[in-house]
Motif scaffolding. Sequence first.
Motif, mmCIF file in Angstrom:
data_model
loop_
_atom_site.group_PDB
_atom_site.id
_atom_site.type_symbol
_atom_site.label_atom_id
_atom_site.label_comp_id
_atom_site.label_asym_id
_atom_site.label_seq_id
_atom_site.Cartn_x
_atom_site.Cartn_y
_atom_site.Cartn_z
ATOM 1 N N LEU A 54 0.830 -1.208 0.000
ATOM 2 C CA LEU A 54 0.000 0.000 0.000
ATOM 3 C C LEU A 54 0.862 1.253 0.000
ATOM 4 C CD1 LEU A 54 -2.690 1.579 0.409
ATOM 5 C CD2 LEU A 54 -2.338 1.254 2.873
ATOM 6 N N LEU A 55 1.903 1.271 0.817
ATOM 7 C CA LEU A 55 2.738 2.469 0.933
ATOM 8 C C LEU A 55 3.605 2.679 -0.304
ATOM 9 C CD1 LEU A 55 3.697 2.296 4.706
ATOM 10 C CD2 LEU A 55 1.633 3.139 3.585
ATOM 11 N N ILE A 56 4.002 1.595 -0.959
ATOM 12 C CA ILE A 56 4.684 1.727 -2.255
ATOM 13 C C ILE A 56 3.745 2.398 -3.258
ATOM 14 C CG2 ILE A 56 5.576 0.438 -4.235
ATOM 15 C CD1 ILE A 56 6.658 -1.626 -2.205
ATOM 16 N N ALA A 57 2.486 2.006 -3.240
ATOM 17 C CA ALA A 57 1.507 2.572 -4.173
ATOM 18 C C ALA A 57 1.251 4.057 -3.904
ATOM 19 C CB ALA A 57 0.192 1.793 -4.089
ATOM 20 N N THR A 58 1.087 4.442 -2.636
ATOM 21 C CA THR A 58 0.766 5.839 -2.331
ATOM 22 C C THR A 58 1.933 6.772 -2.629
ATOM 23 O OG1 THR A 58 1.437 5.687 0.006
ATOM 24 C CG2 THR A 58 -0.850 5.143 -0.531
ATOM 25 N N THR A 59 3.166 6.347 -2.302
ATOM 26 C CA THR A 59 4.315 7.209 -2.585
ATOM 27 C C THR A 59 4.562 7.328 -4.091
ATOM 28 O OG1 THR A 59 5.783 5.298 -2.207
ATOM 29 C CG2 THR A 59 5.472 6.819 -0.386
ATOM 30 N N THR A 60 4.303 6.241 -4.826
ATOM 31 C CA THR A 60 4.436 6.300 -6.288
ATOM 32 C C THR A 60 3.407 7.249 -6.883
ATOM 33 O OG1 THR A 60 5.247 4.014 -6.338
ATOM 34 C CG2 THR A 60 4.414 4.928 -8.408
ATOM 35 N N MET A 61 2.171 7.195 -6.395
ATOM 36 C CA MET A 61 1.129 8.127 -6.855
ATOM 37 C C MET A 61 1.549 9.575 -6.611
ATOM 38 S SD MET A 61 -2.703 8.681 -5.286
ATOM 39 C CE MET A 61 -2.002 9.273 -3.734
ATOM 40 N N SER A 62 2.048 9.859 -5.419
ATOM 41 C CA SER A 62 2.462 11.217 -5.103
ATOM 42 C C SER A 62 3.615 11.665 -5.999
ATOM 43 C CB SER A 62 2.878 11.311 -3.633
ATOM 44 O OG SER A 62 1.774 11.106 -2.788
ATOM 45 N N CYS A 63 4.503 10.751 -6.297
ATOM 46 C CA CYS A 63 5.634 11.073 -7.170
ATOM 47 C C CYS A 63 5.168 11.530 -8.548
ATOM 48 C CB CYS A 63 6.554 9.856 -7.294
ATOM 49 S SG CYS A 63 8.038 10.144 -8.275
ATOM 50 N N PHE A 64 4.245 10.788 -9.153
ATOM 51 C CA PHE A 64 3.754 11.150 -10.483
ATOM 52 C C PHE A 64 2.978 12.469 -10.463
ATOM 53 C CE2 PHE A 64 4.509 6.635 -11.544
ATOM 54 C CZ PHE A 64 5.203 6.813 -12.732
ATOM 55 N N LEU A 65 2.227 12.720 -9.396
ATOM 56 C CA LEU A 65 1.497 13.990 -9.302
ATOM 57 C C LEU A 65 2.457 15.162 -9.095
ATOM 58 C CD1 LEU A 65 -1.632 12.991 -7.177
ATOM 59 C CD2 LEU A 65 -1.551 13.573 -9.613
ATOM 60 N N CYS A 66 3.548 14.944 -8.377
ATOM 61 C CA CYS A 66 4.560 15.992 -8.231
ATOM 62 C C CYS A 66 5.214 16.315 -9.574
ATOM 63 C CB CYS A 66 5.634 15.560 -7.231
ATOM 64 S SG CYS A 66 5.101 15.598 -5.508
ATOM 65 N N ILE A 67 5.453 15.279 -10.371
ATOM 66 C CA ILE A 67 5.998 15.493 -11.714
ATOM 67 C C ILE A 67 5.031 16.335 -12.543
ATOM 68 C CG2 ILE A 67 6.610 14.349 -13.879
ATOM 69 C CD1 ILE A 67 7.634 11.983 -12.172
ATOM 70 N N PHE A 68 3.739 16.007 -12.478
ATOM 71 C CA PHE A 68 2.727 16.765 -13.220
ATOM 72 C C PHE A 68 2.688 18.232 -12.786
ATOM 73 C CE2 PHE A 68 -1.584 18.546 -12.951
ATOM 74 C CZ PHE A 68 -1.830 18.744 -14.311
ATOM 75 N N MET A 69 2.666 18.482 -11.451
ATOM 76 C CA MET A 69 2.568 19.857 -10.965
ATOM 77 C C MET A 69 3.815 20.666 -11.321
ATOM 78 S SD MET A 69 -0.355 20.565 -9.782
ATOM 79 C CE MET A 69 0.061 22.170 -9.100
ATOM 80 N N THR A 70 4.974 20.034 -11.277
ATOM 81 C CA THR A 70 6.206 20.728 -11.652
ATOM 82 C C THR A 70 6.138 21.152 -13.113
ATOM 83 O OG1 THR A 70 7.477 19.447 -10.032
ATOM 84 C CG2 THR A 70 8.719 20.543 -11.779
ATOM 85 N N TRP A 71 5.682 20.244 -13.968
ATOM 86 C CA TRP A 71 5.550 20.569 -15.395
ATOM 87 C C TRP A 71 4.533 21.687 -15.612
ATOM 88 C CZ3 TRP A 71 0.922 19.894 -18.108
ATOM 89 C CH2 TRP A 71 0.988 20.175 -19.481
ATOM 90 N N TYR A 72 3.373 21.576 -14.974
ATOM 91 C CA TYR A 72 2.318 22.568 -15.190
ATOM 92 C C TYR A 72 2.739 23.961 -14.717
ATOM 93 C CZ TYR A 72 -1.786 25.427 -14.541
ATOM 94 O OH TYR A 72 -2.652 26.480 -14.581
ATOM 95 N N LEU A 73 3.340 24.057 -13.542
ATOM 96 C CA LEU A 73 3.704 25.368 -12.996
ATOM 97 C C LEU A 73 4.803 26.034 -13.821
ATOM 98 C CD1 LEU A 73 3.603 24.533 -9.171
ATOM 99 C CD2 LEU A 73 1.860 25.703 -10.541
ATOM 100 N N ARG A 74 5.738 25.253 -14.325
ATOM 101 C CA ARG A 74 6.753 25.810 -15.233
ATOM 102 C C ARG A 74 6.077 26.383 -16.479
ATOM 103 N NH1 ARG A 74 12.181 24.163 -14.361
ATOM 104 N NH2 ARG A 74 12.403 22.567 -12.727
ATOM 105 N N LYS A 75 5.143 25.620 -17.020
ATOM 106 C CA LYS A 75 4.446 26.043 -18.227
ATOM 107 C C LYS A 75 3.629 27.304 -17.977
ATOM 108 C CE LYS A 75 1.099 24.361 -21.657
ATOM 109 N NZ LYS A 75 0.201 23.246 -22.040
#
Length: 505
Positions: free
Chosen positions: A443-464
């Motif tokens: 479960l914790l592998i899944a939640t941290t992986t989810m957060s990682c991908f969302l952080c990647i998305f937010m970093t991309w969006y805010l730069r844009k």
Amino acid sequence: MANSDIYTHEKILAHADSSTTPSTLESSEGPVFDAARTKKLLRKMDWHLVPFLALLYLLSFLDRTNIGNARLANLEADLGMKGLNYNVALAVFFPWYVLAEVPSNIMMKKTRPSLWLTIIMLAWGIVMTLMGTVTSYHGLLVCRMALGIAEGGLFPGVTFYITMWYQRHECGLRMAIFFSAATLAGAFGGLLARGIVQMDGVGGKPGWAWIFILEGLITVIVACIAYWAINDYPETAKFLTPEEKTEVQRRLKADRTSLADEYDIKYFFHAIKDWKIYVHMVITIGIYTPLYSFSVFLPTIISTMASKRGGGVAFTKEQSQLYSVPPYVVACLFTIAGGYLADKKSQRGIFMIFFCCLSTLGFVLLISTDDPHVQYLGTFLAAAGIYPNVPMGVAWNGNNIGGSTKRGVGIAMHVGFGNLGGAIAAFAYRTVEKPRYYSGHGLLIATTTMSCFLCIFMTWYLRKENARRDALMTEKGYTLASYTDEMKETERELGDNASFFRYTI
């Protein structure tokens, strides 16, 4: 950005063409502080604000997670708890904790920090002390729920409070130092519990009861001095000179770009409608779920690590209390270092991505082997990845919310939803799955992986989005430095939708 926002920005720029002249971002009013004097001012603020705030959170985190240490001191047997009773006792804390957060931040905004933080601290200290007097499972549940209501306002309240003193790219390190108290609570809690349980039988009470009573009384004592120890706002701080008060307010105005700071219900709804806050909320629940799983189950996980030779138990319960300390020490160092580097680089996203990957690796080591040495290494990596992301995440979200009231509500939403991860964490590690806890680690592998991908998305969006706003300004022949106070005043109610606002990436 919506068409209405673009229209507003174009009106502002058109107004500037006809009635304003470019000026620098900094106001010419007030005393001049060079780099050395500003550094001295910040250190003065740090010493008067951060240590006591860290102490408050140390006590808060210690009081909410000491049930994990009490469990190893026969809490379940003495209260007749069976099956998932312990997990339920953990879970009932969090819904009440979450419900208290937004109203608490609003109350702190409407009253003042020294008064409100003292009230909630006294409340949870008293509840914690009374928890040591319970004689039944149902009494424990009632106390855990009351503790959730009382503690709910502290973390979002203090993080909001820090943003009222420091510029955006100074908040991360201070929040990291403040939150590092949680790692110290984990380390100190294990050592303290190891000593307190020796009072078993004193006054006719078991050792686990004395853990609750003594740690609760410490909180009550500190609460009695909190009212006088907490400074409300820069303009009322007794430790600042008149010149320093003016400078702190000038720096905040320059950094927050003159956005609205007054209380108004419309800013509450601005926060409710901001989709970016909701993304941060999901990121946060993916981080807080392993945070609470780790903090309340680490002694249990360590005590059930299987020996590679013969499948026996690697650590006794007494050893587990002590072996839970080193991972927290490492987490403390990583939390402060991460906050410092993120502030220095004026970035958050890339650091959060790194720490998500680090914690995921830790849980992979825990789930993939029965070697207690490798598993124990996994607890270090997991702690070093989880804990830095908590203050960094709230700093990132807070940095990108324009306007004081909206920021207070947005931070409370962020922290509140994340803390629902505590209710999930309560059922992550079930006794029937020991010693490997496949579903818990998975479960914790899944939640941290989810957060990682969302952080990647937010970093991309805010730069844009920052690039888009820069391009719009360039098209009109303006730069951030050429915005006058009059131009910014016209957009003060737009918050982070103002044309001159730039996101922290």
